[in-house]
Design a protein around this motif. Structure first.
Motif, PDB file in Angstrom:
ATOM      1  N   TRP A   1     -24.296  -8.741   0.443  1.00 53.04           N
ATOM      2  CA  TRP A   1     -23.464  -8.270   1.549  1.00 53.04           C
ATOM      3  C   TRP A   1     -24.178  -8.558   2.863  1.00 53.04           C
ATOM      4  CZ3 TRP A   1     -24.001  -3.058  -1.310  1.00 53.04           C
ATOM      5  CH2 TRP A   1     -23.261  -3.073  -2.502  1.00 53.04           C
ATOM      6  N   LYS A   2     -23.409  -8.788   3.905  1.00 49.27           N
ATOM      7  CA  LYS A   2     -24.026  -9.008   5.212  1.00 49.27           C
ATOM      8  C   LYS A   2     -24.326  -7.682   5.898  1.00 49.27           C
ATOM      9  CE  LYS A   2     -22.062 -13.569   5.922  1.00 49.27           C
ATOM     10  NZ  LYS A   2     -21.076 -14.361   6.628  1.00 49.27           N
ATOM     11  N   SER A   3     -23.488  -6.711   5.632  1.00 49.02           N
ATOM     12  CA  SER A   3     -23.686  -5.386   6.211  1.00 49.02           C
ATOM     13  C   SER A   3     -23.012  -4.385   5.278  1.00 49.02           C
ATOM     14  CB  SER A   3     -23.075  -5.334   7.620  1.00 49.02           C
ATOM     15  OG  SER A   3     -23.332  -4.069   8.194  1.00 49.02           O
ATOM     16  N   LEU A   4     -22.794  -3.194   5.761  1.00 49.81           N
ATOM     17  CA  LEU A   4     -22.127  -2.203   4.916  1.00 49.81           C
ATOM     18  C   LEU A   4     -21.268  -1.299   5.801  1.00 49.81           C
ATOM     19  CD1 LEU A   4     -22.168  -1.473   1.861  1.00 49.81           C
ATOM     20  CD2 LEU A   4     -23.661   0.423   2.475  1.00 49.81           C
ATOM     21  N   HIS A   5     -20.008  -1.210   5.486  1.00 51.16           N
ATOM     22  CA  HIS A   5     -19.074  -0.404   6.282  1.00 51.16           C
ATOM     23  C   HIS A   5     -18.392   0.610   5.372  1.00 51.16           C
ATOM     24  CE1 HIS A   5     -19.472  -4.319   8.303  1.00 51.16           C
ATOM     25  NE2 HIS A   5     -19.450  -3.600   9.409  1.00 51.16           N
TER      26      HIS A   5
ATOM     27  N   PRO B   1     -28.936   3.375  15.401  1.00 48.02           N
ATOM     28  CA  PRO B   1     -29.966   2.691  14.613  1.00 48.02           C
ATOM     29  C   PRO B   1     -29.440   1.403  13.992  1.00 48.02           C
ATOM     30  CG  PRO B   1     -29.315   4.789  13.601  1.00 48.02           C
ATOM     31  CD  PRO B   1     -28.583   4.698  14.870  1.00 48.02           C
ATOM     32  N   LYS B   2     -30.279   0.395  14.055  1.00 47.45           N
ATOM     33  CA  LYS B   2     -29.872  -0.926  13.534  1.00 47.45           C
ATOM     34  C   LYS B   2     -30.304  -1.068  12.064  1.00 47.45           C
ATOM     35  CE  LYS B   2     -28.589  -2.852  17.578  1.00 47.45           C
ATOM     36  NZ  LYS B   2     -28.260  -1.576  18.248  1.00 47.45           N
ATOM     37  N   GLY B   3     -29.504  -1.759  11.304  1.00 45.83           N
ATOM     38  CA  GLY B   3     -29.866  -2.089   9.930  1.00 45.83           C
ATOM     39  C   GLY B   3     -29.997  -0.877   9.022  1.00 45.83           C
TER      40      GLY B   3
ATOM     41  N   THR C   1     -31.301  -2.893   3.796  1.00 47.55           N
ATOM     42  CA  THR C   1     -31.944  -3.881   2.914  1.00 47.55           C
ATOM     43  C   THR C   1     -32.091  -3.319   1.500  1.00 47.55           C
ATOM     44  OG1 THR C   1     -34.029  -3.042   3.763  1.00 47.55           O
ATOM     45  CG2 THR C   1     -33.228  -5.113   4.699  1.00 47.55           C
ATOM     46  N   LEU C   2     -32.319  -2.010   1.416  1.00 42.25           N
ATOM     47  CA  LEU C   2     -32.455  -1.390   0.102  1.00 42.25           C
ATOM     48  C   LEU C   2     -31.123  -1.363  -0.639  1.00 42.25           C
ATOM     49  CD1 LEU C   2     -34.721   1.693   0.939  1.00 42.25           C
ATOM     50  CD2 LEU C   2     -35.396  -0.495  -0.032  1.00 42.25           C
ATOM     51  N   LEU C   3     -30.084  -1.194   0.110  1.00 42.56           N
ATOM     52  CA  LEU C   3     -28.756  -1.095  -0.505  1.00 42.56           C
ATOM     53  C   LEU C   3     -28.201  -2.466  -0.854  1.00 42.56           C
ATOM     54  CD1 LEU C   3     -27.329   1.579   1.911  1.00 42.56           C
ATOM     55  CD2 LEU C   3     -27.894   1.941  -0.477  1.00 42.56           C
ATOM     56  N   ILE C   4     -28.392  -3.386   0.064  1.00 44.58           N
ATOM     57  CA  ILE C   4     -27.801  -4.710  -0.142  1.00 44.58           C
ATOM     58  C   ILE C   4     -28.470  -5.418  -1.318  1.00 44.58           C
ATOM     59  CG2 ILE C   4     -27.532  -7.012   0.886  1.00 44.58           C
ATOM     60  CD1 ILE C   4     -27.108  -5.544   3.578  1.00 44.58           C
TER      61      ILE C   4
ATOM     62  N   ALA D   1     -17.213   0.994   0.125  1.00 41.94           N
ATOM     63  CA  ALA D   1     -16.972   0.184   1.318  1.00 41.94           C
ATOM     64  C   ALA D   1     -15.902  -0.848   0.976  1.00 41.94           C
ATOM     65  CB  ALA D   1     -18.256  -0.501   1.761  1.00 41.94           C
ATOM     66  N   ALA D   2     -14.756  -0.711   1.641  1.00 40.71           N
ATOM     67  CA  ALA D   2     -13.636  -1.610   1.329  1.00 40.71           C
ATOM     68  C   ALA D   2     -13.962  -3.043   1.704  1.00 40.71           C
ATOM     69  CB  ALA D   2     -12.385  -1.143   2.055  1.00 40.71           C
ATOM     70  N   GLN D   3     -14.622  -3.201   2.854  1.00 39.51           N
ATOM     71  CA  GLN D   3     -14.893  -4.544   3.363  1.00 39.51           C
ATOM     72  C   GLN D   3     -15.822  -5.320   2.422  1.00 39.51           C
ATOM     73  OE1 GLN D   3     -15.518  -4.328   7.590  1.00 39.51           O
ATOM     74  NE2 GLN D   3     -16.526  -6.331   7.609  1.00 39.51           N
TER      75      GLN D   3
END
Lengths: 318, 360
Positions: free
Chosen positions: A221-225, A186-188, A213-216, A242-244
């Motif tokens: 952030w650009k994404s979440l790792h 799943p994307k996003g 989108t809800l988290l960012i 998320a360390a990154q």
């Protein structure tokens, strides 16, 4: 010959002095210092002592060189902390309130090697995760003991890359947040797989997804790792780091977002997360150029990240 | 190093055999290490490596990352003492591991003589390497600095024997092992190395079986030197160019002695060389000489080469009786002295002449 004798006597004297030094005076001082540490932490936790160092930090311990690449953290029922590095199947048991490595034990007969990413505890059982989704299941061993283990192949290695694990003991669920989702995934979405410990090897694990989108939100952030995950023993919410992105996220067990915000500034590379029942959040930071540390924070954070109202979560079967 | 000699003598029961002495040294060293490890368990870390803190050494008190240590002076003194002890033990361990390597270097050599500079280097180099590794430890920055400093210094030394290079490499490896405090690796490395070196030396491993004997090697050139005919002769003018007066005198003396041994007649007094290899010269000699008395028309003891740690060699010059063949003679020696000798051979002038004829 005389010169050699002199050397021998000097070395022997040094060794004896060194041994006596360690076994006597320093031991007593250390015991007093440990007690002092525990009292100081208790005072800070109770709010009686003002944090003079960094805001919200209760304590920080510098880990030994063996844990320079610390990967996972988990808290046992006794309140001890389990830690491991990312290459060896060796578990360090740490008293987080005193800052003492209580014992170490190993998986298997020798030092088991692997890309170990995270650790979790459920009752007497300990689970260690390898990045490809394989889980090692074992029990706590005595100091220096080699413990036997069984492995669980979740076959989720193709779905995503994992760095965190948490275990929901009452529901017998292993929770595996995806750090990197495969192209077919799943994307996003923030994806957390739920693997049932009672489901057998051919089960279809369920998947909890939360829109990124809800988290960012306003965090930028650009994404979440996610690099690790823990379950709050009081609220039973899922807490992820998320360390990154240097992010700390709290969601409910059904996917509602409670908060999403930055990690404390003191955290450099957060690789492990654990929460104790008496309100201490522990984060392990890998030492890039120096030794790794574990830092104890008061939990929940007084100034935690943006609170975001819960939205409809997606709870699906893979 | 009289102490080490006595130490090894004690364990080797006075034997001079290199392998036995080496075993004795390592046995003694092992005993010392075991005693040290028993009374000071911390010393095990020197053998097993500082990075592998073994389970069972807990509890380990972690450093407080927020507040400085409560009694910094005491802790600093403790760590300084620990550093001093560790460094001293590492360096002593290095010396103890390299000593037998130097003994092997000095004794087990095919090329006669050895370089004293190399021997001293074998002791000093690993100390320096260990010291450097101890300083650099895990610091990438220091490692780069070291590389820069070393690059600025140029080393160019020619070693006499290619095997010397291996010894130098070994000393560097031991230095590294000591520096990272895994002396166990250094110990295994040096023990294996020493025994392999000794065994290859003891059994002349790698010797080409087709390597010509002294006789066949020299017979051709000597014959052409002695030939005064028109062909194959070495012109006197060439000898004038190649020999100094001293070497010409020396050669003349030697040829005079050989001439006396061979006799002044047409037929030589001795026609064969009997070579015996034995571990027990005094017992083997009478047994061999008994056979010589029986089967040789005349014989003479030419040379006894005594070797330590490998069999000695005894050479006789012989003229066999006409009725005795080479095989009969060798069989008789083996029957009579077989238990005392390792190898026997008879090289005869006739065979040599045939060989020269074939090669010509």
């Amino acid at each position: 010959m005389k010169m050699f004798s002199a050397w021998a006597i000097m070395i022997a004297a040094t060794l004896v002095a060194s041994a006596c030094d360690r076994r006597g005076k320093i031991g007593e001082e250390e015991a007093a210092e440990l007690e002092n540490r525990a009292n100081r932490l208790a005072a800070r936790l109770a709010g009686n002592e003002v944090d003079t160092t960094e805001s919200g930090i209760l304590a920080r311990w510098v880990l030994p060189v063996e844990l320079k690449e610390i990967s996972g953290l988990a808290v046992t029922a006794k309140g001890n902390l389990l830690a491991h590095n990312d290459e060896q199947g060796r578990v360090f048991v740490i008293d987080p309130k005193r800052g003492v490595v209580v014992k170490q034990f190993m998986l298997g007969k020798g030092d088991l090697r692997g890309d170990f990413e995270a650790i979790a505890v459920s009752g007497q059982e300990i689970f260690m995760l390898v990045s490809n989704g394989t889980i090692y299941r074992f029990r706590e061993g005595a100091d220096g003991e080699s413990v036997s283990y069984t492995t669980i192949d979740t076959k989720l290695g193709r779905e995503c890359e994992f760095e965190g694990i948490a275990v929901d003991g009452p529901k017998q669920l292993v929770l595996l947040p995806c750090k990197n989702v495969s192209k077919k995934g799943p994307k996003g979405q923030l994806v957390i797989y739920r693997w049932s410990l009672n489901g057998g090897p051919s089960q279809q694990p369920t998947m909890l997804t939360v829109p990124l989108t809800l988290l960012i939100g306003p965090n930028g952030w650009k994404s979440l790792h996610p690099s690790d995950m823990a379950i709050d023993p009081v609220t039973k919410n899922y807490v992820l780091i998320a360390a990154q992105e240097k992010a700390l996220i709290e969601i409910t067990a059904d996917g509602g977002v409670v908060s999403a915000g930055p990690l404390p500034e003191a955290s450099e590379q957060a690789e492990g997360l654990a929460i104790t029942s008496d309100g201490i959040l522990i984060i392990s930071d890998e030492g890039n150029r120096k030794l790794a540390t574990i830092t104890l924070y008061r939990w929940p954070f007084q100034t935690a990240g943006t609170s975001i109202s819960s939205t409809a979560p997606a709870d699906t079967t893979r | 190093m009289p102490f080490f000699r006595r130490f090894v003598d004690l364990f080797a029961l006075g034997s001079e055999t290199p392998i036995l002495r080496l075993v004795a040294y390592y046995a003694g060293l092992g005993l010392v290490i075991l005693t040290l490890a028993y009374f000071f368990p911390e010393s095990e870390r020197l053998l097993l490596g500082r990075g592998s803190a073994t389970p069972g050494q807990t509890p380990l008190i972690l450093e407080d990352g927020l507040t400085p240590a409560p009694t910094p002076s005491t802790l600093a003194a403790g760590s300084l003492l620990e550093l001093a002890v560790t460094t001293t033990l590492v360096l002593i361990g290095t010396i103890l591991l390299m000593l037998p390597v130097t003994w092997v270097y000095m004794s087990a050599r095919h090329v006669p003589g050895h370089s004293q500079a190399v021997v001293q280097t074998l002791i000093i180099l690993p100390l320096v390497v260990a010291g450097i590794v101890l300083i650099v430890r895990d610091s990438l920055a220091l490692a780069f600095s070291l590389a820069g400093v070393v690059a600025a210094v140029r080393f160019r030394t020619n070693l006499r024997d290619t095997r010397d290079v291996v010894f130098i490499f070994l000393s560097i490896a031991v230095g590294f092992a000591a520096g990272v405090q895994t002396l166990a690796v250094g110990a295994i490395l040096t023990i294996t190395f020493n025994f392999v070196m000794l065994l290859t030396w003891r059994y002349d491993f790698g010797r080409n079986v087709l390597t010509p004997t002294a006789a066949s090697k020299w017979s051709g050139p000597l014959a052409s030197l002695a030939n005064t005919g028109e062909y194959d002769a070495v012109p006197d003018r060439d000898l004038v160019l190649s020999l100094s007066p001293q070497s010409a005198d020396s050669l003349a003396e030697r040829f005079e002695r050989v001439s006396e041994v061979l006799g002044k007649r047409k037929k030589p007094r001795y026609t064969s060389v009997l070579s015996i290899r034995t571990n027990d010269v005094s017992d083997a000699q009478p047994l061999v000489e008994y056979v010589l008395d029986k089967m040789a028309r005349r014989w003479k003891l030419d040379e006894v080469v005594t070797n330590t740690g490998k069999p000695s060699e005894v050479y006789y010059i012989v003229k066999l009786k006409k009725s005795v063949t080479r095989d009969e003679f060798l069989t008789a020696i083996r029957d009579n002295a077989g238990e005392k000798i390792e190898h026997v051979d008879l090289e005869s002038r006739d065979a040599e002449e045939e060989e020269v004829g074939i090669s010509a």
